[in-house]
Design a protein around this motif. Structure first.
Motif, PDB file in Angstrom:
ATOM      1  N   ARG A 273      -6.336  -7.609 -37.766  1.00 39.71           N
ATOM      2  CA  ARG A 273      -7.377  -7.375 -36.762  1.00 39.71           C
ATOM      3  C   ARG A 273      -8.105  -8.689 -36.590  1.00 39.71           C
ATOM      4  NH1 ARG A 273     -12.675  -4.040 -37.993  1.00 39.71           N
ATOM      5  NH2 ARG A 273     -13.423  -6.173 -38.320  1.00 39.71           N
ATOM      6  N   ASN A 274      -8.103  -9.217 -35.361  1.00 41.47           N
ATOM      7  CA  ASN A 274      -8.543 -10.589 -35.131  1.00 41.47           C
ATOM      8  C   ASN A 274      -9.830 -10.684 -34.329  1.00 41.47           C
ATOM      9  OD1 ASN A 274      -5.189 -10.668 -34.770  1.00 41.47           O
ATOM     10  ND2 ASN A 274      -6.040 -12.074 -36.274  1.00 41.47           N
ATOM     11  N   PHE A 275     -10.763  -9.797 -34.539  1.00 43.39           N
ATOM     12  CA  PHE A 275     -12.044  -9.873 -33.831  1.00 43.39           C
ATOM     13  C   PHE A 275     -13.136  -9.287 -34.711  1.00 43.39           C
ATOM     14  CE2 PHE A 275     -10.470  -5.678 -32.818  1.00 43.39           C
ATOM     15  CZ  PHE A 275     -11.590  -4.871 -32.872  1.00 43.39           C
ATOM     16  N   THR A 276     -14.371  -9.613 -34.355  1.00 42.37           N
ATOM     17  CA  THR A 276     -15.548  -9.063 -35.039  1.00 42.37           C
ATOM     18  C   THR A 276     -16.144  -7.972 -34.171  1.00 42.37           C
ATOM     19  OG1 THR A 276     -16.002 -11.205 -36.066  1.00 42.37           O
ATOM     20  CG2 THR A 276     -17.803  -9.597 -36.021  1.00 42.37           C
ATOM     21  N   GLU A 277     -16.354  -6.832 -34.757  1.00 38.64           N
ATOM     22  CA  GLU A 277     -16.907  -5.712 -34.000  1.00 38.64           C
ATOM     23  C   GLU A 277     -18.276  -6.084 -33.428  1.00 38.64           C
ATOM     24  OE1 GLU A 277     -15.075  -1.855 -36.315  1.00 38.64           O
ATOM     25  OE2 GLU A 277     -16.691  -2.978 -37.277  1.00 38.64           O
TER      26      GLU A 277
ATOM     27  N   ALA B  98     -18.734  -8.243 -31.056  1.00 39.16           N
ATOM     28  CA  ALA B  98     -18.731  -9.609 -30.534  1.00 39.16           C
ATOM     29  C   ALA B  98     -18.302  -9.624 -29.067  1.00 39.16           C
ATOM     30  CB  ALA B  98     -17.809 -10.487 -31.360  1.00 39.16           C
TER      31      ALA B  98
ATOM     32  N   SER C 102     -13.913  -0.864 -34.149  1.00 37.57           N
ATOM     33  CA  SER C 102     -12.480  -0.630 -34.231  1.00 37.57           C
ATOM     34  C   SER C 102     -12.224   0.722 -34.873  1.00 37.57           C
ATOM     35  CB  SER C 102     -11.811  -1.737 -35.041  1.00 37.57           C
ATOM     36  OG  SER C 102     -10.440  -1.455 -35.233  1.00 37.57           O
TER      37      SER C 102
ATOM     38  N   THR D 157      -7.727   0.161 -39.033  1.00 33.57           N
ATOM     39  CA  THR D 157      -7.779  -1.015 -39.898  1.00 33.57           C
ATOM     40  C   THR D 157      -6.356  -1.479 -40.163  1.00 33.57           C
ATOM     41  OG1 THR D 157      -7.738   0.355 -41.896  1.00 33.57           O
ATOM     42  CG2 THR D 157      -9.905  -0.241 -41.000  1.00 33.57           C
TER      43      THR D 157
END
Length: 395
Positions: free
Chosen positions: A82-86, A88, A190, A193
């Motif tokens: 998972r390549n993002f920050t919730e 953001a 998200s 996971t």
């Protein structure tokens, strides 16, 4: 009693009655004179002049995201990254998830191998057909053999095309293992996971992206009011366009009461009236670079809806209503007496009414002291001022 005594007594009584009557008549005359000389009622007035007044409708509204996208997988597989920050901000095309590629890499290799096999078969069929084309001229081969060679070449070409399509499909599925953002905006939480199994086009979204800049504001206006404005525009009474492009819209935030820093533009209005509420939806678009506006916020929108020429701004406190609802004001005539005038009101504007009929340039409208006067009553007019030392105005 003698006759002389009786006459004397009667004369005295008549004199007393005459004196009393004179005194009563004198007292009544003095009271009437005092009543006629009573001072006129002091009232405060404002002078009105015709002007061009902009019509601004204050309408309730709610903010709506300009775009919203649910992120879903298009292939089956296990989430590897998972390549993002919730919470953001993400850009369009930015990688969000990585699905395991092993199966899809193998499928791509198999498709490439099938293409190579089909291409080899096609090359052989082409050579055979070319050779038979030469031999048929000397009748060294039959027509049937040549026809079979032509058909074999055509089948080879079809197999090559199918193999290339399989490669394209395998390559697309491989690209789908990299889940990217379809639109720019803020991404929410998200729902999966690393290690979770996802399936193509599943009902549950992996995450949701909401674009906040620009942002929409949907407001509602009574259908009858909108129709009246349109009729005024058609007749020339109102200058401007109720539904035209470039109409300015300003916002007041309900949470703070402050005006929003950016001015929006009216984008469109619905072509139907809500059967339940009798209102029409208007949509405006606003820049939202600092993301002050969030979807679902309640706001008050001020929508420019044209201009009225030769209109009067009359303080609302000066306008009274008759039992039938019609509006009127008290004005001061040149002889300082009161006159009632019926009004035609377009709409409110701040603390004033926008009046289109019923007044003349320079009319003095009573704003204070209305309860103490009536039509024809004498008044002592005082011009309305901010200070308390206003002097009576000469007429």
């Amino acid at each position: 009693m003698s006759v002389r005594s009786c006459l004397k007594a009667a004369s005295l009584a008549a004199l007393v009655i005459f004196v009393a009557g004179c005194d009563e008549q004198k007292g009544g005359g003095e009271a009437a004179a005092q009543q006629q000389q009573a001072p006129a009622t002091q009232v405060t007035f404002v002078e009105v002049q015709p002007q061009t007044v902009g019509l601004v409708a204050e309408l309730p509204g709610r903010t709506v995201a300009s775009r919203k996208a649910d992120v879903r997988p298009q292939v089956d597989g296990i989430i590897k990254e998972r390549n993002f920050t919730e919470g953001a901000t993400v850009k369009a095309g930015q990688q969000l998830y990585q699905i395991d590629q092993s199966v899809y890499l193998a499928n791509l290799d198999a498709a490439k191998a099938e293409l190579a096999r089909s291409q080899a078969t096609l090359d052989q069929a082409t050579k055979t057909r070319t050779r038979y084309d030469k031999l048929i001229k000397t009748q060294a081969v039959s027509e049937q053999a040549r026809d079979d060679a032509v058909a074999a070449e055509a089948q080879g070409k079809a197999s090559v095309a199918a193999a290339r399509a399989q490669i394209d499909q395998a390559r697309i599925n491989l690209e789908y293992t990299t889940v990217t953002a379809p639109i720019p905006g803020k991404i929410g939480a998200s729902s999966v996971t690393e290690g979770a199994l996802v399936t193509a086009n599943q009902e549950m979204a992996l995450a949701t992206i909401t674009q906040l800049d620009p942002i929409y504001v949907d407001v509602t206006q009574a259908g009858g009011r909108l129709m009246r404005i349109q009729q005024g525009i058609d007749s020339g009474r109102i200058k401007g366009a109720a539904n035209g492009d470039g109409v300015d819209v300003r916002l007041i935030l309900d949470s703070t009461g402050d005006e929003y820093a950016h001015v929006g533009k009216l984008q469109f209005s619905d072509v139907t009236v809500n059967e339940t509420t009798g209102t029409v939806r208007l949509r405006a678009v606003f820049d939202n670079p600092d993301q002050v506006l969030l979807p679902g916020m309640f706001v008050r929108a001020f929508v420019d809806q044209g201009e009225v020429e030769n209109a009067y701004l009359v303080p609302q406190r000066a306008v009274m209503r008759r039992p039938d609802g019609s509006a009127y004001v008290f004005t001061i005539k040149s002889d300082n007496t009161v006159e009632a005038k019926a009004l035609t009101i377009e709409q409110s504007k701040g603390n004033d009414w926008v009046v289109t009929k019923g007044l003349n340039p320079g009319d003095h409208i009573i704003v204070d002291g209305l309860q103490r006067v009536g039509p024809g009553a004498p008044v002592s007019p005082v011009a309305a001022k901010d200070d308390e030392n206003a002097q009576p105005a000469s007429r």
